[in-house]
Design an enzyme around this catalytic site. Structure first.
Site, PDB file in Angstrom:
ATOM      1  N   LYS A  99     -40.243  49.608 -15.409  1.00 37.23           N
ATOM      2  CA  LYS A  99     -39.236  48.566 -15.581  1.00 37.23           C
ATOM      3  C   LYS A  99     -38.004  49.206 -16.193  1.00 37.23           C
ATOM      4  O   LYS A  99     -38.160  50.227 -16.862  1.00 37.23           O
ATOM      5  CB  LYS A  99     -39.741  47.419 -16.443  1.00 37.23           C
ATOM      6  N   TYR A 183     -37.958  42.282 -21.601  1.00 36.06           N
ATOM      7  CA  TYR A 183     -39.096  41.801 -22.408  1.00 36.06           C
ATOM      8  C   TYR A 183     -38.837  40.376 -22.891  1.00 36.06           C
ATOM      9  O   TYR A 183     -39.726  39.519 -22.852  1.00 36.06           O
ATOM     10  CB  TYR A 183     -39.345  42.723 -23.610  1.00 36.06           C
TER      11      TYR A 183
HETATM   12  P1  NAD Z   1     -36.233  59.545 -20.938  1.00 40.36           P
HETATM   13  O1  NAD Z   1     -34.764  59.733 -21.007  1.00 40.36           O
HETATM   14  O2  NAD Z   1     -37.033  59.966 -22.123  1.00 40.36           O
HETATM   15  O3  NAD Z   1     -36.821  60.282 -19.667  1.00 40.36           O
HETATM   16  C1  NAD Z   1     -36.173  60.265 -18.418  1.00 40.36           C
HETATM   17  C2  NAD Z   1     -36.638  61.439 -17.587  1.00 40.36           C
HETATM   18  O4  NAD Z   1     -35.881  61.461 -16.389  1.00 40.36           O
HETATM   19  C3  NAD Z   1     -36.409  62.788 -18.296  1.00 40.36           C
HETATM   20  O5  NAD Z   1     -37.521  63.611 -18.091  1.00 40.36           O
HETATM   21  C4  NAD Z   1     -35.215  63.358 -17.568  1.00 40.36           C
HETATM   22  O6  NAD Z   1     -35.218  64.778 -17.531  1.00 40.36           O
HETATM   23  C5  NAD Z   1     -35.403  62.783 -16.168  1.00 40.36           C
HETATM   24  N1  NAD Z   1     -34.166  62.761 -15.397  1.00 40.36           N
HETATM   25  C6  NAD Z   1     -34.028  63.226 -14.153  1.00 40.36           C
HETATM   26  N2  NAD Z   1     -32.772  63.089 -13.725  1.00 40.36           N
HETATM   27  C7  NAD Z   1     -32.068  62.550 -14.734  1.00 40.36           C
HETATM   28  C8  NAD Z   1     -30.707  62.193 -14.907  1.00 40.36           C
HETATM   29  N3  NAD Z   1     -29.802  62.335 -13.920  1.00 40.36           N
HETATM   30  N4  NAD Z   1     -30.332  61.682 -16.088  1.00 40.36           N
HETATM   31  C9  NAD Z   1     -31.210  61.479 -17.094  1.00 40.36           C
HETATM   32  N5  NAD Z   1     -32.531  61.804 -16.978  1.00 40.36           N
HETATM   33  C10 NAD Z   1     -32.957  62.336 -15.808  1.00 40.36           C
HETATM   34  O7  NAD Z   1     -36.479  58.004 -20.613  1.00 40.36           O
HETATM   35  P2  NAD Z   1     -37.801  57.143 -20.839  1.00 40.36           P
HETATM   36  O8  NAD Z   1     -37.666  56.408 -22.114  1.00 40.36           O
HETATM   37  O9  NAD Z   1     -38.999  57.976 -20.606  1.00 40.36           O
HETATM   38  O10 NAD Z   1     -37.637  56.051 -19.688  1.00 40.36           O
HETATM   39  C11 NAD Z   1     -37.964  56.309 -18.330  1.00 40.36           C
HETATM   40  C12 NAD Z   1     -38.300  54.985 -17.633  1.00 40.36           C
HETATM   41  O11 NAD Z   1     -39.427  54.407 -18.274  1.00 40.36           O
HETATM   42  C13 NAD Z   1     -37.199  53.934 -17.711  1.00 40.36           C
HETATM   43  O12 NAD Z   1     -37.208  53.135 -16.563  1.00 40.36           O
HETATM   44  C14 NAD Z   1     -37.608  53.102 -18.911  1.00 40.36           C
HETATM   45  O13 NAD Z   1     -37.088  51.792 -18.905  1.00 40.36           O
HETATM   46  C15 NAD Z   1     -39.102  53.114 -18.752  1.00 40.36           C
HETATM   47  N6  NAD Z   1     -39.807  52.889 -20.021  1.00 40.36           N
HETATM   48  C16 NAD Z   1     -40.760  51.933 -20.024  1.00 40.36           C
HETATM   49  C17 NAD Z   1     -41.440  51.656 -21.177  1.00 40.36           C
HETATM   50  C18 NAD Z   1     -42.507  50.609 -21.172  1.00 40.36           C
HETATM   51  O14 NAD Z   1     -42.948  50.243 -22.256  1.00 40.36           O
HETATM   52  N7  NAD Z   1     -42.964  50.147 -20.021  1.00 40.36           N
HETATM   53  C19 NAD Z   1     -41.147  52.363 -22.351  1.00 40.36           C
HETATM   54  C20 NAD Z   1     -40.175  53.354 -22.305  1.00 40.36           C
HETATM   55  C21 NAD Z   1     -39.498  53.606 -21.124  1.00 40.36           C
END
Ligand code: NAD
Length: 327
Positions: A99, A183
């Site tokens: 999401k 949420y």
């Molecule tokens: P994050 O920034 O920690 O990770 C993103 C990943 O994408 C990194 O590994 C990064 O290297 C990669 N990436 C590749 N191309 C990129 C670009 N152009 N710019 C930025 N990053 C790039 O983010 P996250 O917190 O892990 O979130 C990722 C997804 O998971 C999102 O959709 C977020 O909403 C979702 N999420 C969901 C929950 C949940 O509880 N369901 C919790 C956290 C995050």
């Protein structure tokens, strides 16, 4: 066990999904897709992932020829979800996607269509819907245990100290409304068991130097067909994690309502407090089980789309000076 490949090894994949995949009984971490060779090496050693199951963003489409991978789980910034969901579907893999499903309704519709055209399923990572504590309050709404739900108040937010993450970047799908906002929106939708008819929204910030292109805090009010109302709040600057529903003949409330663990609440019937070892492991096993049995998913692409329709209307409301937008 079905083999899952995680696409994007950021915070959520590293700290939640990979550990959860060590606890699942129906699926396992079989592959990874990353643009960072150092991460590939680290994950390969830590999780015993063979080199043939490691892809980068360029050669990702070759995953089509890999029988070890049944499901591709997209965990990238929201603006990238559409591209990787469509590529995974074209590779003939089942798809899980985090999401918010995508920044726009058009993206969500294209993702649903790509999965349908390629005869694969699409599940959205709404982990709370797999939590028995969430399911308990959804049941109150469905069965009208305390009569009709009349008013839901719901808040989802935390203080994000980052300043240059994708969450603060419009082009990457940032802004609190799609992020924590879904949420609060899910809380209102699940606690009423209805879809909103209209939305009115306002944006606020206390850090205009950081929140230049996206909103830090959003407040939005929903009206439902039964006459139920919801007042929702979401923020990257304010800690809040609660839901309260006032009904014709009673109430129910949850605090926290959308955490990874420890969600709990109460109603006049007593406490709502079901133990859960790992919400993400439950989500992964529930979705894998549905794929194996050919049953419906708890939160398919259509559920992600329902939220993004409201998210789009929230932006439209604010762009029109807080006008009420009909859905
Ligand atoms: P994050 O920034 O920690 O990770 C993103 C990943 O994408 C990194 O590994 C990064 O290297 C990669 N990436 C590749 N191309 C990129 C670009 N152009 N710019 C930025 N990053 C790039 O983010 P996250 O917190 O892990 O979130 C990722 C997804 O998971 C999102 O959709 C977020 O909403 C979702 N999420 C969901 C929950 C949940 O509880 N369901 C919790 C956290 C995050």
């Amino acid at each position: 066990k079905l083999g899952i490949a995680l696409v994007g090894l950021g915070n959520y994949a590293t700290n939640q999904l990979a550990p959860a995949l060590q606890q699942t009984s129906l699926c396992r971490l079989a592959g990874i897709v990353t643009g960072t060779p150092e991460k590939a090496e680290k994950w390969s050693k830590q999780y015993n992932i063979p080199t043939k199951n490691i892809y980068n963003y360029q050669n990702f489409d070759q995953i089509a020829n890999n029988p070890d991978i049944d499901v591709v789980y997209v965990v990238l910034p929201p603006s990238m979800h559409r591209e990787y969901v469509v590529r995974a579907a074209k590779a003939g893999k089942q798809v899980f996607c985090e999401k918010p499903m995508a920044p726009s309704v058009a993206d969500c519709e294209a993702m649903i269509k790509a999965c349908a055209d390629n005869k694969v399923k699409l599940a959205i990572g709404y982990r709370c819907q797999h939590d028995p504590n969430t399911q308990a309050y959804m049941k109150f709404a469905k069965e009208k245990t305390f009569g009709k739900v009349r008013m839901v108040t719901c808040g989802a937010g935390y203080f994000d100290a980052r300043t240059t993450h994708w969450k603060q970047n419009k082009a990457l799908g940032g802004g609190v409304m799609g992020d924590m906002g879904v949420y609060a929106l899910q809380g209102a939708r699940l606690a009423t068991g209805e879809e909103p008819m209209s939305v009115t929204a306002q944006f606020h910030t206390t850090r205009p130097d950081i929140y230049k292109e996206v909103e830090e805090t959003a407040t939005f009010q929903l009206e439902f067909p039964s006459g139920a109302l919801a007042a929702c709040h979401t923020s990257f600057g304010i800690n809040m994690n609660y839901l309260q529903a006032n009904c014709e003949k009673g109430w129910f409330k949850m605090e926290p309502f959308s955490s990874y663990s420890g969600n709990k609440g109460s109603s006049p019937q007593g406490p709502i407090d079901f133990p859960l070892q790992s919400q993400q492991a439950k989500q992964l096993d529930d979705d894998t089980s549905a794929l194996m049995k050919g049953m419906s998913l708890i939160a398919p692409g259509e559920e992600g789309l329902r939220d993004i329709r409201v998210v789009e209307a929230v932006y439209k409301s604010v762009a029109n000076g807080g006008k009420t937008i009909k859905l």
